[in-house]
Scaffold this motif. Structure first.
Motif, PDB file in Angstrom:
ATOM      1  N   VAL A  57      54.348  38.134  21.195  1.00 50.39           N
ATOM      2  CA  VAL A  57      54.476  39.128  22.264  1.00 50.39           C
ATOM      3  C   VAL A  57      55.949  39.320  22.627  1.00 50.39           C
ATOM      4  O   VAL A  57      56.441  40.440  22.726  1.00 50.39           O
ATOM      5  CB  VAL A  57      53.647  38.718  23.501  1.00 50.39           C
ATOM      6  N   ARG A  58      56.665  38.213  22.780  1.00 49.43           N
ATOM      7  CA  ARG A  58      58.093  38.293  23.132  1.00 49.43           C
ATOM      8  C   ARG A  58      58.894  39.003  22.047  1.00 49.43           C
ATOM      9  O   ARG A  58      59.713  39.874  22.320  1.00 49.43           O
ATOM     10  CB  ARG A  58      58.631  36.870  23.375  1.00 49.43           C
ATOM     11  N   GLU A  59      58.637  38.635  20.781  1.00 52.22           N
ATOM     12  CA  GLU A  59      59.393  39.249  19.687  1.00 52.22           C
ATOM     13  C   GLU A  59      59.175  40.758  19.657  1.00 52.22           C
ATOM     14  O   GLU A  59      60.125  41.539  19.532  1.00 52.22           O
ATOM     15  CB  GLU A  59      58.973  38.636  18.341  1.00 52.22           C
ATOM     16  N   VAL A  60      57.921  41.177  19.785  1.00 56.61           N
ATOM     17  CA  VAL A  60      57.624  42.616  19.717  1.00 56.61           C
ATOM     18  C   VAL A  60      58.214  43.339  20.929  1.00 56.61           C
ATOM     19  O   VAL A  60      58.812  44.407  20.794  1.00 56.61           O
ATOM     20  CB  VAL A  60      56.098  42.855  19.583  1.00 56.61           C
ATOM     21  N   LEU A  61      58.095  42.731  22.113  1.00 59.07           N
ATOM     22  CA  LEU A  61      58.660  43.386  23.305  1.00 59.07           C
ATOM     23  C   LEU A  61      60.173  43.570  23.164  1.00 59.07           C
ATOM     24  O   LEU A  61      60.711  44.622  23.525  1.00 59.07           O
ATOM     25  CB  LEU A  61      58.367  42.555  24.559  1.00 59.07           C
ATOM     26  N   GLU A  62      60.859  42.547  22.643  1.00 54.56           N
ATOM     27  CA  GLU A  62      62.324  42.665  22.500  1.00 54.56           C
ATOM     28  C   GLU A  62      62.694  43.716  21.453  1.00 54.56           C
ATOM     29  O   GLU A  62      63.669  44.448  21.610  1.00 54.56           O
ATOM     30  CB  GLU A  62      62.957  41.311  22.174  1.00 54.56           C
ATOM     31  N   LEU A  63      61.893  43.785  20.389  1.00 58.44           N
ATOM     32  CA  LEU A  63      62.116  44.820  19.377  1.00 58.44           C
ATOM     33  C   LEU A  63      61.926  46.208  19.987  1.00 58.44           C
ATOM     34  O   LEU A  63      62.758  47.113  19.787  1.00 58.44           O
ATOM     35  CB  LEU A  63      61.149  44.603  18.208  1.00 58.44           C
ATOM     36  N   VAL A  64      60.860  46.380  20.746  1.00 59.00           N
ATOM     37  CA  VAL A  64      60.593  47.690  21.358  1.00 59.00           C
ATOM     38  C   VAL A  64      61.699  48.017  22.373  1.00 59.00           C
ATOM     39  O   VAL A  64      62.192  49.147  22.422  1.00 59.00           O
ATOM     40  CB  VAL A  64      59.197  47.726  22.002  1.00 59.00           C
ATOM     41  N   ARG A  65      62.120  47.021  23.148  1.00 61.13           N
ATOM     42  CA  ARG A  65      63.203  47.238  24.110  1.00 61.13           C
ATOM     43  C   ARG A  65      64.437  47.813  23.403  1.00 61.13           C
ATOM     44  O   ARG A  65      65.086  48.726  23.924  1.00 61.13           O
ATOM     45  CB  ARG A  65      63.577  45.912  24.784  1.00 61.13           C
ATOM     46  N   SER A  66      64.727  47.291  22.216  1.00 61.33           N
ATOM     47  CA  SER A  66      65.927  47.743  21.490  1.00 61.33           C
ATOM     48  C   SER A  66      65.816  49.201  21.041  1.00 61.33           C
ATOM     49  O   SER A  66      66.818  49.823  20.702  1.00 61.33           O
ATOM     50  CB  SER A  66      66.193  46.827  20.288  1.00 61.33           C
ATOM     51  N   GLN A  67      64.605  49.744  21.044  1.00 60.22           N
ATOM     52  CA  GLN A  67      64.388  51.137  20.622  1.00 60.22           C
ATOM     53  C   GLN A  67      64.317  52.105  21.801  1.00 60.22           C
ATOM     54  O   GLN A  67      64.141  53.308  21.611  1.00 60.22           O
ATOM     55  CB  GLN A  67      63.080  51.241  19.822  1.00 60.22           C
ATOM     56  N   ASP A  75      54.300  47.110  28.199  1.00 58.95           N
ATOM     57  CA  ASP A  75      53.303  46.050  28.417  1.00 58.95           C
ATOM     58  C   ASP A  75      52.599  45.847  27.084  1.00 58.95           C
ATOM     59  O   ASP A  75      52.132  46.816  26.465  1.00 58.95           O
ATOM     60  CB  ASP A  75      52.334  46.508  29.509  1.00 58.95           C
ATOM     61  N   PHE A  76      52.538  44.566  26.643  1.00 60.17           N
ATOM     62  CA  PHE A  76      52.061  44.321  25.279  1.00 60.17           C
ATOM     63  C   PHE A  76      51.307  42.994  25.209  1.00 60.17           C
ATOM     64  O   PHE A  76      51.694  42.007  25.831  1.00 60.17           O
ATOM     65  CB  PHE A  76      53.271  44.287  24.330  1.00 60.17           C
ATOM     66  N   GLY A  77      50.243  42.986  24.396  1.00 60.82           N
ATOM     67  CA  GLY A  77      49.481  41.761  24.185  1.00 60.82           C
ATOM     68  C   GLY A  77      49.127  41.574  22.725  1.00 60.82           C
ATOM     69  O   GLY A  77      48.991  42.548  21.971  1.00 60.82           O
ATOM     70  N   ALA A  78      48.993  40.307  22.322  1.00 61.47           N
ATOM     71  CA  ALA A  78      48.653  39.975  20.931  1.00 61.47           C
ATOM     72  C   ALA A  78      47.673  38.804  20.908  1.00 61.47           C
ATOM     73  O   ALA A  78      47.586  38.036  21.871  1.00 61.47           O
ATOM     74  CB  ALA A  78      49.921  39.609  20.154  1.00 61.47           C
ATOM     75  N   VAL A  79      46.952  38.705  19.795  1.00 57.33           N
ATOM     76  CA  VAL A  79      45.964  37.629  19.609  1.00 57.33           C
ATOM     77  C   VAL A  79      46.339  36.843  18.355  1.00 57.33           C
ATOM     78  O   VAL A  79      46.438  37.424  17.274  1.00 57.33           O
ATOM     79  CB  VAL A  79      44.547  38.191  19.371  1.00 57.33           C
ATOM     80  N   VAL A  80      46.561  35.531  18.488  1.00 59.78           N
ATOM     81  CA  VAL A  80      46.860  34.671  17.342  1.00 59.78           C
ATOM     82  C   VAL A  80      45.820  33.552  17.294  1.00 59.78           C
ATOM     83  O   VAL A  80      45.675  32.795  18.256  1.00 59.78           O
ATOM     84  CB  VAL A  80      48.292  34.085  17.441  1.00 59.78           C
ATOM     85  N   ASP A  81      45.119  33.480  16.172  1.00 60.76           N
ATOM     86  CA  ASP A  81      44.048  32.473  16.000  1.00 60.76           C
ATOM     87  C   ASP A  81      43.086  32.452  17.194  1.00 60.76           C
ATOM     88  O   ASP A  81      42.651  31.376  17.638  1.00 60.76           O
ATOM     89  CB  ASP A  81      44.640  31.067  15.781  1.00 60.76           C
ATOM     90  N   GLY A  82      42.791  33.650  17.712  1.00 59.13           N
ATOM     91  CA  GLY A  82      41.802  33.755  18.775  1.00 59.13           C
ATOM     92  C   GLY A  82      42.343  33.566  20.186  1.00 59.13           C
ATOM     93  O   GLY A  82      41.600  33.689  21.154  1.00 59.13           O
ATOM     94  N   TYR A  83      43.641  33.258  20.307  1.00 65.48           N
ATOM     95  CA  TYR A  83      44.252  33.055  21.623  1.00 65.48           C
ATOM     96  C   TYR A  83      45.176  34.213  21.988  1.00 65.48           C
ATOM     97  O   TYR A  83      45.929  34.700  21.146  1.00 65.48           O
ATOM     98  CB  TYR A  83      45.026  31.736  21.667  1.00 65.48           C
ATOM     99  N   PHE A  84      45.136  34.599  23.251  1.00 59.56           N
ATOM    100  CA  PHE A  84      45.846  35.790  23.709  1.00 59.56           C
ATOM    101  C   PHE A  84      47.184  35.468  24.373  1.00 59.56           C
ATOM    102  O   PHE A  84      47.341  34.425  25.022  1.00 59.56           O
ATOM    103  CB  PHE A  84      44.975  36.556  24.722  1.00 59.56           C
ATOM    104  N   GLY A  85      48.120  36.421  24.212  1.00 62.02           N
ATOM    105  CA  GLY A  85      49.373  36.419  24.979  1.00 62.02           C
ATOM    106  C   GLY A  85      49.530  37.810  25.568  1.00 62.02           C
ATOM    107  O   GLY A  85      49.112  38.794  24.950  1.00 62.02           O
ATOM    108  N   ASP A  86      50.152  37.902  26.750  1.00 60.06           N
ATOM    109  CA  ASP A  86      50.259  39.177  27.468  1.00 60.06           C
ATOM    110  C   ASP A  86      51.542  39.128  28.290  1.00 60.06           C
ATOM    111  O   ASP A  86      51.763  38.160  29.032  1.00 60.06           O
ATOM    112  CB  ASP A  86      49.017  39.326  28.360  1.00 60.06           C
ATOM    113  N   ALA A  87      52.400  40.150  28.140  1.00 60.27           N
ATOM    114  CA  ALA A  87      53.635  40.184  28.930  1.00 60.27           C
ATOM    115  C   ALA A  87      54.108  41.619  29.095  1.00 60.27           C
ATOM    116  O   ALA A  87      53.690  42.512  28.343  1.00 60.27           O
ATOM    117  CB  ALA A  87      54.735  39.348  28.262  1.00 60.27           C
ATOM    118  N   ALA A  88      54.973  41.817  30.066  1.00 58.93           N
ATOM    119  CA  ALA A  88      55.532  43.154  30.297  1.00 58.93           C
ATOM    120  C   ALA A  88      56.956  43.044  30.830  1.00 58.93           C
ATOM    121  O   ALA A  88      57.310  42.060  31.489  1.00 58.93           O
ATOM    122  CB  ALA A  88      54.665  43.926  31.296  1.00 58.93           C
ATOM    123  N   ILE A  89      57.747  44.074  30.500  1.00 56.71           N
ATOM    124  CA  ILE A  89      59.100  44.218  31.057  1.00 56.71           C
ATOM    125  C   ILE A  89      59.284  45.681  31.456  1.00 56.71           C
ATOM    126  O   ILE A  89      58.589  46.550  30.921  1.00 56.71           O
ATOM    127  CB  ILE A  89      60.207  43.836  30.029  1.00 56.71           C
TER     128      ILE A  89
END
Ligand code: MF3
Ligand code: CO
Length: 237
Positions: A8-18, A83-97
């Motif tokens: 979630v953090r990696e994708v949010l930072e990538l999107v922030r850069s765009q 605001d972005f969320g992802a699922v890894v091995d069935g577990y969720f992460g959720d964050a927003a900036i």
């Protein structure tokens, strides 16, 4: 859950850069979607109650759940919540900036971003075994209201784990000492939504986009946070 949080953090930072003037909110969606595909990770939001995208992009007076669109062109001085969320091995992460578009944002809007992020930090600060949900909500509310802004009450944070939304609800307002006690091993998503004007929100005809009723600017920051014996561990940093 830490691994989901890292994605979630990696994708949010990538999107922030765009985020820049001239980019559309759909461009941001495509950036997130492409990176998820490379990582082979599943998005949390797409298909959730019919939500059509992997990302929520809420611009200016949009509070949360803005749907990426090729027609929404970002311009200098806007703010956009990602605001972005992802699922890894069935577990969720959720964050927003919430981030400024370009170099010149209104000082009052810059203050809104700072205060909203500070209110999230203050809430995370109180997280420990034995603290209550009232303590968490009160921590947000105190920071926000001392600065003359208002806390959105119609949307709340939430427990998170093998579903994106689990019990308990985590309001961004409350009375210190009241409410459920936090225990080691719980994970909650704390997500203050703060309006520059009044707290009222309205959901638009698309059934998703929540906007401030008075047209004032709104900001949103979120972390998924684990309760450990020694305090909070932020899973999405
Ligand atoms: N962070 C938001 C929430 O917890 C994201 C949900 S968007 C949705 O409600 F589209 F998936 F609903
Ligand atoms: Co959330």
């Amino acid at each position: 859950m830490r691994r989901a949080g890292q994605v979630v953090r990696e994708v949010l930072e990538l999107v922030r850069s765009q985020v820049k003037p001239g980019a559309t909110t759909l461009d941001l969606e495509k950036t997130a979607e492409a990176r998820l595909a490379e990582l082979g990770v599943k998005a949390a939001f797409k298909g959730y109650h019919g939500y059509p995208c992997v990302l929520c992009t809420s611009v200016n007076s949009e509070v949360v759940h803005g749907i990426p669109s090729p027609k929404r062109v970002l311009k200098e001085g806007d703010i956009v919540s990602l605001d972005f969320g992802a699922v890894v091995d069935g577990y969720f992460g959720d964050a927003a900036i919430t981030v400024p578009v370009g170099e010149k944002i209104d000082p009052e809007t810059a203050r809104l971003l700072k205060v909203t992020e500070a209110s999230l930090s203050a809430a995370i600060e109180v997280v420990r075994p034995g603290a209550t949900l009232g303590d968490v909500g009160f921590a947000v509310q105190k920071v926000v209201e001392a600065e003359g802004f208002s806390v959105v009450r119609d949307f709340v944070g939430h427990g998170i784990g093998v579903h994106m939304h689990e019990d308990p609800q985590v309001p961004n307002f409350g009375v210190a000492g009241r409410g459920m006690k936090l225990r080691t091993g719980m994970v909650i998503a704390i997500e203050p939504m703060v309006n520059a004007g009044k707290s009222d929100v309205v959901v638009l005809g698309d059934g998703w986009t929540a906007v401030t009723a008075d047209g004032s600017m709104s900001a949103h920051f979120e972390h998924s946070v684990a309760v450990t014996a020694t305090g909070a561990r932020i899973l999405t940093e």
